[in-house]
Design an enzyme around this catalytic site. Structure first.
Site, mmCIF file in Angstrom:
data_model
loop_
_atom_site.group_PDB
_atom_site.id
_atom_site.type_symbol
_atom_site.label_atom_id
_atom_site.label_comp_id
_atom_site.label_asym_id
_atom_site.label_seq_id
_atom_site.Cartn_x
_atom_site.Cartn_y
_atom_site.Cartn_z
ATOM 1 N N ARG A 164 0.845 -1.185 0.000
ATOM 2 C CA ARG A 164 0.000 0.000 0.000
ATOM 3 C C ARG A 164 0.882 1.237 0.000
ATOM 4 N NH1 ARG A 164 -1.871 -3.617 3.907
ATOM 5 N NH2 ARG A 164 -3.990 -4.427 3.563
ATOM 6 N N LYS A 188 -1.836 -2.908 8.129
ATOM 7 C CA LYS A 188 -2.982 -2.606 8.971
ATOM 8 C C LYS A 188 -2.801 -3.219 10.356
ATOM 9 C CE LYS A 188 -5.277 -0.679 5.578
ATOM 10 N NZ LYS A 188 -5.668 0.718 5.562
ATOM 11 N N HIS A 260 -2.317 2.658 -5.914
ATOM 12 C CA HIS A 260 -3.011 1.399 -5.646
ATOM 13 C C HIS A 260 -3.082 0.519 -6.895
ATOM 14 C CE1 HIS A 260 -4.748 -0.200 -2.038
ATOM 15 N NE2 HIS A 260 -5.758 -0.739 -2.700
ATOM 16 N N ARG A 263 -0.557 -2.125 -6.786
ATOM 17 C CA ARG A 263 -0.946 -3.241 -5.920
ATOM 18 C C ARG A 263 -1.883 -4.192 -6.656
ATOM 19 N NH1 ARG A 263 -1.078 -4.574 -0.438
ATOM 20 N NH2 ARG A 263 -3.075 -5.241 0.456
ATOM 21 N N HIS A 286 -3.340 -9.410 3.417
ATOM 22 C CA HIS A 286 -4.788 -9.481 3.609
ATOM 23 C C HIS A 286 -5.112 -10.396 4.782
ATOM 24 C CE1 HIS A 286 -5.785 -8.357 -0.844
ATOM 25 N NE2 HIS A 286 -5.633 -7.294 -0.078
ATOM 26 N N TYR A 295 -8.797 -10.613 -7.034
ATOM 27 C CA TYR A 295 -7.771 -10.556 -8.084
ATOM 28 C C TYR A 295 -7.687 -11.829 -8.912
ATOM 29 C CZ TYR A 295 -6.224 -6.579 -5.345
ATOM 30 O OH TYR A 295 -6.168 -5.383 -4.667
#
Length: 314
Positions: A164, A188, A260, A263, A286, A295
């Site tokens: 990110r 995150k 992005h 990514r 993730h 994806y």
């Protein structure tokens, strides 16, 4: 956004401040990542300001875990505002878009919003560049550009890691292990993960860190971030976005590319090349494999070419 309390009222709940930050990030996402016009962003913002004020008034306990009762109450509130049916529908779309963004950012795992009418606005798969476009973009920083070594290393790192924007600008020197061909990213929830670096990214990073970055630090003082501005300060996400747009414009894809996009392209190219879904999930950081599965779409032309090549009647 104005705060929904007066100077004599108690300070806003921490949850409202958190919501306000998420709404700011969402506005930036609509404009910077989705390329929506200022007027469109303002329209969604007005709808979500209504939701924010409703939440701040204590009508909902946890906006990251909405319940059916919460949604029913909010729809009832919209009706009391004497809004037209079309306006209520638009508010619902705005709210669904916001929660879709929160889910993509792994801020929430709630699927409650799916029970509302589904707009077609989010049916599109993420924008992905072809490998030819990626190669052109990675080559676009040239010696005539003021910080071309930094910019080339930046673009190579974005594509090599699938990180990110915030993870790339926050990379520290101690996070980058060029001899071992990997970097350590903090994503995150401050979760750290190891992501491999390819030869091209390693070469670009060595040149930048050993030459241009060393010059910037010598003139401005020490900073532990890998990617620095001309004043020696860490790059911000906004500056990163501007750098990407600059070179995207140079190769003629300015309206379609953002940080992005790298990514999205990273994940899609790995999966179309045969990479394991779980491995890609780990590299992307993730929490849920369901997020990675977006994806798994493969370029239709590639599938057609395989069909023509291998099917007896192709």
């Amino acid at each position: 956004m104005t705060t929904p309390h007066t100077s004599s009222a108690p300070p806003p709940r921490p949850e409202w401040l958190e919501l306000a930050e998420d709404l700011r990030a969402f506005r930036h996402y609509l404009k910077a990542e989705r390329g929506m016009s200022e007027n469109t962003v303002l329209a969604y913002g007005r709808d979500l300001d209504r939701f924010s004020n409703w939440f701040a008034a204590g009508n909902m306990r946890d906006y990251l875990k909405p319940t059916l009762a919460d949604l029913a109450d909010y729809l009832a509130f919209l009706r009391t505002e004497q809004l037209a049916s079309s306006s209520i529908a638009r508010n619902v779309v705005s709210l669904r878009m916001f929660y879709r963004f929160l889910k993509l950012e792994e801020r929430t795992t709630s699927t409650t919003l799916n029970l509302l009418s589904s707009p077609t606005l989010w049916e599109r798969v993420p924008k992905v560049m072809s490998q030819t476009q990626i190669e052109a973009l990675l080559r676009s920083p040239q010696p005539g550009d003021p910080f071309y070594l930094r910019d080339r290393a930046l673009l190579e790192t974005l594509y090599a890691t699938g990180c990110r924007a915030s993870e790339v600008v926050n990379l520290g020197l101690s996070d980058v292990h060029l001899d071992s061909a990997f970097c350590k990213c903090t994503g995150k929830g401050n979760k750290q993960r190891i992501v491999p670096l390819g030869k091209a990214a390693i070469t670009a990073l060595r040149s930048y860190i050993g030459e241009q970055r060393a010059e910037i630090v010598a003139a401005s003082g020490q900073c532990q971030n890998v990617f620095l501005s001309r004043t020696g300060k860490p790059l911000t996400r906004m500056i990163l976005w501007k750098i990407v747009k600059k070179y995207a414009k140079r190769i003629g894809v300015a309206g379609k590319v953002s940080p992005h996009t790298f990514r999205h392209s990273f994940a899609t190219h790995l999966l179309s090349g045969g990479a394991d879904l779980r491995a890609v999930q780990e590299m992307l950081g993730h929490a849920s494999i369901a997020t990675t599965q977006i994806y798994t779409h493969v370029d239709a032309e590639r599938l057609k070419a395989m069909h023509r090549r291998f099917h007896p009647r192709g």
